[in-house]
Design an enzyme around this catalytic site. Sequence first.
Site, PDB file in Angstrom:
ATOM      1  N   GLY A 195      29.525  38.210  60.251  1.00 11.93           N
ATOM      2  CA  GLY A 195      28.008  38.762  60.664  1.00 11.93           C
ATOM      3  C   GLY A 195      27.994  39.877  61.692  1.00 11.93           C
ATOM      4  O   GLY A 195      29.156  40.837  61.442  1.00 11.93           O
ATOM      5  N   VAL A 199      26.339  39.002  67.204  1.00 17.19           N
ATOM      6  CA  VAL A 199      26.311  37.596  67.602  1.00 17.19           C
ATOM      7  C   VAL A 199      28.176  37.182  67.347  1.00 17.19           C
ATOM      8  O   VAL A 199      28.345  36.028  68.121  1.00 17.19           O
ATOM      9  CB  VAL A 199      25.808  36.797  66.116  1.00 17.19           C
ATOM     10  CG1 VAL A 199      26.220  35.548  65.835  1.00 17.19           C
ATOM     11  CG2 VAL A 199      24.252  37.380  66.054  1.00 17.19           C
ATOM     12  N   GLY A 200      28.692  38.148  67.011  1.00 15.20           N
ATOM     13  CA  GLY A 200      29.951  37.957  67.121  1.00 15.20           C
ATOM     14  C   GLY A 200      30.782  37.853  68.538  1.00 15.20           C
ATOM     15  O   GLY A 200      31.375  36.895  68.858  1.00 15.20           O
ATOM     16  N   GLU A 217      34.838  38.834  61.304  1.00 12.95           N
ATOM     17  CA  GLU A 217      34.444  40.140  60.438  1.00 12.95           C
ATOM     18  C   GLU A 217      32.740  40.669  60.484  1.00 12.95           C
ATOM     19  O   GLU A 217      31.862  40.057  60.281  1.00 12.95           O
ATOM     20  CB  GLU A 217      34.452  39.519  58.978  1.00 12.95           C
ATOM     21  CG  GLU A 217      35.741  38.913  58.703  1.00 12.95           C
ATOM     22  CD  GLU A 217      37.013  39.872  58.736  1.00 12.95           C
ATOM     23  OE1 GLU A 217      36.926  41.115  58.816  1.00 12.95           O
ATOM     24  OE2 GLU A 217      38.116  39.373  58.913  1.00 12.95           O
ATOM     25  N   CYS A 251      28.794  44.797  53.524  1.00 14.70           N
ATOM     26  CA  CYS A 251      29.567  45.067  54.969  1.00 14.70           C
ATOM     27  C   CYS A 251      30.182  46.188  54.644  1.00 14.70           C
ATOM     28  O   CYS A 251      30.687  47.067  55.745  1.00 14.70           O
ATOM     29  CB  CYS A 251      30.262  44.129  55.693  1.00 14.70           C
ATOM     30  SG  CYS A 251      31.435  43.021  54.618  1.00 14.70           S
TER      31      CYS A 251
END
Length: 509
Positions: A195, A199-200, A217, A251
């Site tokens: 994502g 948020v990672g 990722e 992505c």
Amino acid sequence: MADLQYTPIEEIEKIHASLQAGFKSGRARDIKYRKHQLLQLAYLLKDNKDRFNQAAGLDLGRSYPENEILEHYVSLEQIKYTFDNFEKWTKPESAEFSIYFGARPQIRKEPKGVVLIFVPFNYPIMLLMSPLAGAIAAGNTICVKVSELLPATSSLLAELFPKYLDQDLYRIVNGDIPVSTKLLELPWDHILYTGSGRVGKIVAAAAAKHLTPVTLELGGKCPTIVDPRVNLKVAAKRILWGRTSNAGQTCVAPDYVLIPKNGEEAFINALKEAYREFYPNGTTEPGNIARLPNHGSFDRVKGLLDDTKGTIILGGETDREAKYIAPTIVKNVGPEDSLMKDEIFAPILPIITVGDFDEAIEFINARDHPLALYIFTDDSKLKEKVFSNTRSGSCVCNEVVLQIPTPGLPFGGFGASGNGGYHTGKYSFDLFTHQRSTLTMPNWMEVALASRYPPFSSRKSKLVETLSSPSFPPRDSVYNPRGWGKWVVGFLTLGASILWTQRKNLTAH
């Protein structure tokens, strides 16, 4: 299709405990049972292809053919490859030969335990099935959290998981931020998150409290260098396809193009030709271009288009109610433009002109390491220059996106685009596998190892040095080629002298 039912918060800890108990039961470690569950996973997809296509249409406006190409067949191929090969991946590996050969050093392949997989909205099936297959093959029990932005797909997975897979070992959890927050409060043996970088960071910080290993990722802005000498018609088709597939929500999609100024016009003409070929009846027809998942995503992308200082040369149409952004090409884009601040994640392609390829490389290196980097050229020296002087998760010449389904290649980011690698076959298996070192030392090796015990003596030290101390070449042998060169010249001279003498003696006789 029913509305998405969120997993009650109070059930999360019970699910976690159930998966821990399932792992301790040992059922997930049985090779035959793993194969059975992988086969069930394959038939979960095969039996319900039409329903998954329908769900993708409801959630993302994606057509059946595009969904099958982008997700369905790729996922089945990943499961099949894992099913066919994972048994040999589980075999212990012998360490290289050393003085400890008698101890039979080996690397055992063991499951990490109870793992958590976060699945993003853009490719919910492919980015679920690939790591899920690897985690099952590795012998783990697994909790899967699918994006709440996909009510139809998430509801379908929640319905089908209990019908096809062992619920003591593999569970689906649905919900929004509170559910994700609760999941991250618990100790897991590995977390895979796909994502955004924002948020990672939250996931990584939460995992750090339990020292849980994390694979991230995260995507980013993937640059594409175009050499004007390349076949621009082919390059334009491939770049436009990569940028507009799934409404640009990929992505590893090409995020922007860098091209020398003298090639810009020809490249734009090639893009226009490809655009007309892709969308002969326009882009608004249902199924031609997927939609964004919600109005928040639409508003973000619409804001980028409204704020750009570039010139829109193709597309630009939007429809908030339909969450529709037309495939859009923008030229005259500067480094500080709104389209260059963050990953676009929509079917918009900015074109930036550079003076030469060195400037393009400098432009890329001045920014975060991308998840993917593309170059279109037939010049092998230029390709090698770009490959060798940039850093990225993957680097591809004359193609886009297809490094993802290619067997044998890992998928992973670097720096701001993530860390770790998984996705194709053994890489997903390895991600969720603990490589455990083992030794079984026989008593007869005590003679060789007794020197480690006190009292120490010069004789023992000499024996240890003989057995263990490595030898190196002369210190100047690597950086001073003349050190070896003089010996080579000497031997050649000596050989030549011997041959000349022998020939002279033969002539004399």
